[in-house]
Design an enzyme around this catalytic site. Sequence first.
Site, mmCIF file in Angstrom:
data_model
loop_
_atom_site.group_PDB
_atom_site.id
_atom_site.type_symbol
_atom_site.label_atom_id
_atom_site.label_comp_id
_atom_site.label_asym_id
_atom_site.label_seq_id
_atom_site.Cartn_x
_atom_site.Cartn_y
_atom_site.Cartn_z
ATOM 1 N N ASP A 120 0.822 -1.217 0.000
ATOM 2 C CA ASP A 120 0.000 0.000 0.000
ATOM 3 C C ASP A 120 0.856 1.268 0.000
ATOM 4 O O ASP A 120 2.044 1.235 0.307
ATOM 5 C CB ASP A 120 -0.914 -0.035 1.231
ATOM 6 C CG ASP A 120 -2.193 0.744 1.004
ATOM 7 O OD1 ASP A 120 -2.298 1.456 -0.013
ATOM 8 O OD2 ASP A 120 -3.099 0.631 1.856
ATOM 9 N N ASP A 179 -10.619 3.950 -1.990
ATOM 10 C CA ASP A 179 -11.258 3.037 -1.045
ATOM 11 C C ASP A 179 -12.779 3.151 -1.125
ATOM 12 O O ASP A 179 -13.320 4.250 -1.227
ATOM 13 C CB ASP A 179 -10.874 3.424 0.389
ATOM 14 C CG ASP A 179 -9.433 3.068 0.696
ATOM 15 O OD1 ASP A 179 -8.661 2.870 -0.263
ATOM 16 O OD2 ASP A 179 -9.100 3.004 1.887
HETATM 17 C C1 9PG Z 1 -5.197 0.834 5.493
HETATM 18 C C2 9PG Z 1 -5.936 1.242 4.256
HETATM 19 C C3 9PG Z 1 -6.539 0.043 3.520
HETATM 20 C C4 9PG Z 1 -7.111 0.501 2.210
HETATM 21 C C5 9PG Z 1 -6.054 1.219 1.430
HETATM 22 C C6 9PG Z 1 -5.526 2.391 2.210
HETATM 23 O O1 9PG Z 1 -5.706 9.364 1.366
HETATM 24 N N1 9PG Z 1 -5.631 8.733 2.431
HETATM 25 O O2 9PG Z 1 -5.356 9.299 3.523
HETATM 26 C C7 9PG Z 1 -5.865 7.340 2.449
HETATM 27 C C8 9PG Z 1 -5.764 6.633 3.633
HETATM 28 C C9 9PG Z 1 -5.990 5.276 3.624
HETATM 29 C C10 9PG Z 1 -6.307 4.637 2.445
HETATM 30 C C11 9PG Z 1 -6.391 5.348 1.288
HETATM 31 C C12 9PG Z 1 -6.177 6.706 1.274
HETATM 32 O O3 9PG Z 1 -6.557 3.300 2.433
HETATM 33 O O4 9PG Z 1 -6.541 1.651 0.187
HETATM 34 O O5 9PG Z 1 -7.596 -0.595 1.460
HETATM 35 O O6 9PG Z 1 -5.571 -0.944 3.283
HETATM 36 O O7 9PG Z 1 -5.013 1.944 3.448
HETATM 37 O O8 9PG Z 1 -4.666 1.958 6.138
#
Ligand code: 9PG
Length: 874
Positions: A401, A462
Site C-alpha cells: 500500500d 477506497d
Molecule cells: C489501510 C488502508 C486500507 C485501504 C487502502 C488504504 O488518502 N488517504 O489518507 C488514504 C488513507 C488510507 C487509504 C487510502 C487513502 O486506504 O486503500 O484498502 O488498506 O489503506 O490503512
Amino acid sequence: MFRPVALVERPGAGRLEPVRLGVRVADPEHAGSALLQAHALPTLGLHRVGSVEVDLAVHHIDGAAIVEATLRNTESRPIRIDALLLGFRWTGHAERSFRWLRHGWQSWSVTEARPLDDEGEPLLASGPWLGGMFHALGEAPPDRAGWHSSELITVVGASPSGVACLAGVYERGEALSLVYVRPGPADLAGSRDVALEVELRFEVPLQAGEARRGEAVRLALGEDAGRLLEEYAAAYGQEAGARTQATFQSGWCSWYHFFHGVREEDLRRNLDALVRLRGELPIAVFQLDDGYQHAIGDWLETNAKFPRGLAPLAAEIRDAGFRAGLWTAPFCVAPDSHLFESHPEWLLRNGREVFRGLHHAMWTKEGWIHVLDASRPEVLEHLEATFRALGEMGWSYQKLDFLYTQAMRADAFDVTLTRAQRLRRGLAAIRRGCGSETFLLGCGCPLGPAVGLVDGMRIGPDVAPVWHVDLSKALPGLAGTHPATRNGVRNTLARAFMHRRLWLNDPDCLMVRDTDTQLTHAESLTLAAAIVATGGMVIFSDDVPGLDVRARALLRDAIALAREVDAGAARVLDPLGAALPPAVAARCGAHALLAFVNGEDDPRVHRLDLRRLGFPVCSEPIVPVLGTAKVSLHPPATLEAALGAHESVVVRLPAAPALAVFCDFDGTFAVQDVGSTLAKRHAAERRPAQLARLARGEITAWEYNLEILDRLPLSQAATDDFLDTIELDPGAKALLALCHAHGLPFRILSDGFDYNLDRLQERHGVRFAYDANRLRFEHDTWRIEASLRNPNCACGTGNCKRARIEAYRAGHPGSRIIHIGNGRVSDLCGALAADVVFAKGTLAEALAEREIPFERFETLHDVVARLEARLLQG
Ligand code: 9PG
C-alpha cells in the site's frame, strides 16, 4: 496548403498529425524549467531541440502508430531534462463536441469520462504537496493553463458515442507520462480539431553525450473508444510482460469492518466462521490489513493486539485452508518505528528536512510519514530481506500500500534515477524477496511502473460503508479520491479495460452487511454489480459471524458471477458516455450477463439496444441474477431497466455463440485473383510446367508461388498500376459494415500478399484485419516470404488458413466460425476448420464432392443477406 504527414489515418475517423516536439529543460536562471521547441514537426529521424538531440522512430502495428524517442545531450556539460513533449492534432473527422477519459495517476486517483470543455483542468485547490499524492505533477507547468490533463492514457471521442482517438503510453518504469488534451478552434463547417500532447517526465540530468530512451507512445483512431482502450491495454501488457495469469481471486479482508482496531481474536473468529461456511462461501484468500504492526515501517514486528507475532498467524490461516494475505506499506516509515531510529539516512529528503509522504492521524501522534529512498542499494536489500522473511512465514498474498510515496517529487540519493525508476526498483526488490509465486497486489500505486511486477492492482479509491464523500470534511479538489463507495464504483467501471490485460483488477472490497453501515441494500448491490460485471477480484470485508442469510446469499452470488465473468470478457458499453457508465456486458459461455448501474442520485430508466452489444443475443428469457429492479424487453431488441437512486441490477440472457467471419481475398473479397493474373501475364512460359508439378503433388502451393512469383520482374509502380485495376466484390463493403454493426470480428485470410492488401484497402477506402504472406520490392522485382506454413496440413500454402482458424478458436472457445471462399486449395483447408462455410467456384465443387455441407453464394451480398437472417434468429 501544407499538411504534415498523418501518423494514423482511418476513413471516417480522420487523421492524427504530428504538430509539436519539445523538451522541458531545467532553467538554471529561474527555479522552473524552460520549454524548448523544435522547428521541425515531430516526424521520423533526428531533430534538434536546443542542445538536445531527439531521435524519433515510428512503426505501425494493427493500424496504430507507436512512436519512440531517444534523447541525447549534445553539449559538453550536463543538462537537466524535465520532460519530452510530443504534440499531435486529431483532425479530418467532422466532429465538434467531445468527451474524454481523464485517467488518474495512481490507484486512488480520479478516473472518469468527462466533457471536453474549453476551460481545462482547474488549479489544484489543495496545493502541490497534496496534489502530488494523486498526480504525477502536483502543479501543472504554467503553459498548461487551459489544458485538460490525464496520466498514462486518454481517449477522446465524439459525443454521443462515435469516432475516437487514443493516446496512451507503454510505461515501463522509465518515465512518468501525462497526456494533455484540449479542443481546437471551430472551422468554417463547425468541426473542431483536438490537440493531444504527451509529456514524458524524466526530471534527471543527462551527462555530456548521454542518451536516454523514452517510453513508447501508442496513437490510434477508431469508431469505438472502449475497443481502443482494450487494444491499448492488451498491446501494452504484452510489451511489458504483464502478469495476468493468476487464478480468479476471492477473499476476505479485515480493513472495512475492523479498520485499525483489528485484534488477533477478530481474525480467529472470522477464520473459524469462514471454515464453517466454506461450502457456502468459497473464498481462497484471508487477508490481514493495517493494524497489526508495531509501527509503520516495522513490518516484521507486531503490536500488543497481536501478542504471538506474525508467523503463527500465517500458519493458522494456511492450516485452515486459505492463502495468507498481509498488508504493508513497504516504503512508509513513521518516526516511532525502529526502522526510523536505526536508519534515518535511508529516507527521501526535502532539502535539509526528511521528506513527508503523507499525513496519517491514525498512525502516529504527529501523523507525518516518511519514505524509504529506493535509489539506495541498501534500501533495496532491506526491502528484499523483509519480503523474503514474510514469504518464509507463509504470507503468499501481499497487499502493498501507499506505493505512490516512492514516486513523489523528493530529493533522492541517486539523482540520475527518475521517480518511475525508483518505484520500479523498489517493487522489483520486493518481488525478488517474495519470489514469483506470491500474489502481489499494488495499492495506492502509480499504474505504469508496476506493470509486469504486480499480479493485481487496486484500480480505485477506497470504498467505505457510505455512498458519498462527506463534502464538509473533504480536502478541496480531492473529494473524488476519498473513501466512498461511489468513488470506488466510478473507477471500477472506468478502468475495467485493464483487467487481465495489465494485471487482475482489484475493485476494492465488497461490503454486504446491513449493520455498521450507512449503505442501503441498493447501494451494496450497486457495489456488487460493478465488481461482478467487470470480473475482477472479489474480496469482501465484513464481520463474517454477523452476516445474515441474505447477506451471505449476495456474497455467494457475487463470487460465482464474478468468477464467470472473469473467465469471459467484460465490456463497459459506451465508456465515454457518462462519469458512471450505466451498462456493462459480459459474455460467459452460452450466456451474457448484463449489468445496469445507476450511480445517480435520482431514479433512472436505462435502455439498451441488444443489437449494440457486439454479440448476438437471444431476447428471452431475462433472468435477474443480482438485484430486484424490473428489467423488461421492448421489441424488437430494447432492454429497459427502471432503477432507483444508486440502484443496480444484473440479468442473465441466453446469448447465441459469438460469430467470427474469415474471408478469402483473391476471387472472393476481390473479383480478380491478383497472383494468378500476374503469373499468367508475367510468367506465361514457366507457368504450365509448374502447374503440372503442383497438380502431380511434386511441389506445394507455396513452392509453386516461390517458383513463379519470387523474383518476378515487376516494379512497385507496375504492381500499383495493376492493382488499380482490381475491383472488390459488389457486396464487400456491405459485409464489412454488417460485421462492424454487429461487432463480429472480421478477418481476411489470404495466401496472397500484404503489400497488395494494403494498397487495395487504401484505394477502395476500406479497412480490415488480415493475415497474408509478405511482399517486398528489391530492385524492381518481387521478393516474397510465407506468413504461416503448416507442415501438418495438406494445403501446402504460405498462410495455412486452418492453422489461423484453429488458433482463433483456441483463444475464443465457443465461437462459431464462418469461412467464405472460392478456391480448392487454401480455402478448402480453411473451410474444413470452420463451422459454417460460404462457397463458390472450385471450393464449392470440392465441398460437394466430399459431401460437406456449405452455403452457395454468387456475390458477398448473398452472404450478407444470410448472415443478417442468422443474426435476427439469434
Ligand atoms: C489501510 C488502508 C486500507 C485501504 C487502502 C488504504 O488518502 N488517504 O489518507 C488514504 C488513507 C488510507 C487509504 C487510502 C487513502 O486506504 O486503500 O484498502 O488498506 O489503506 O490503512
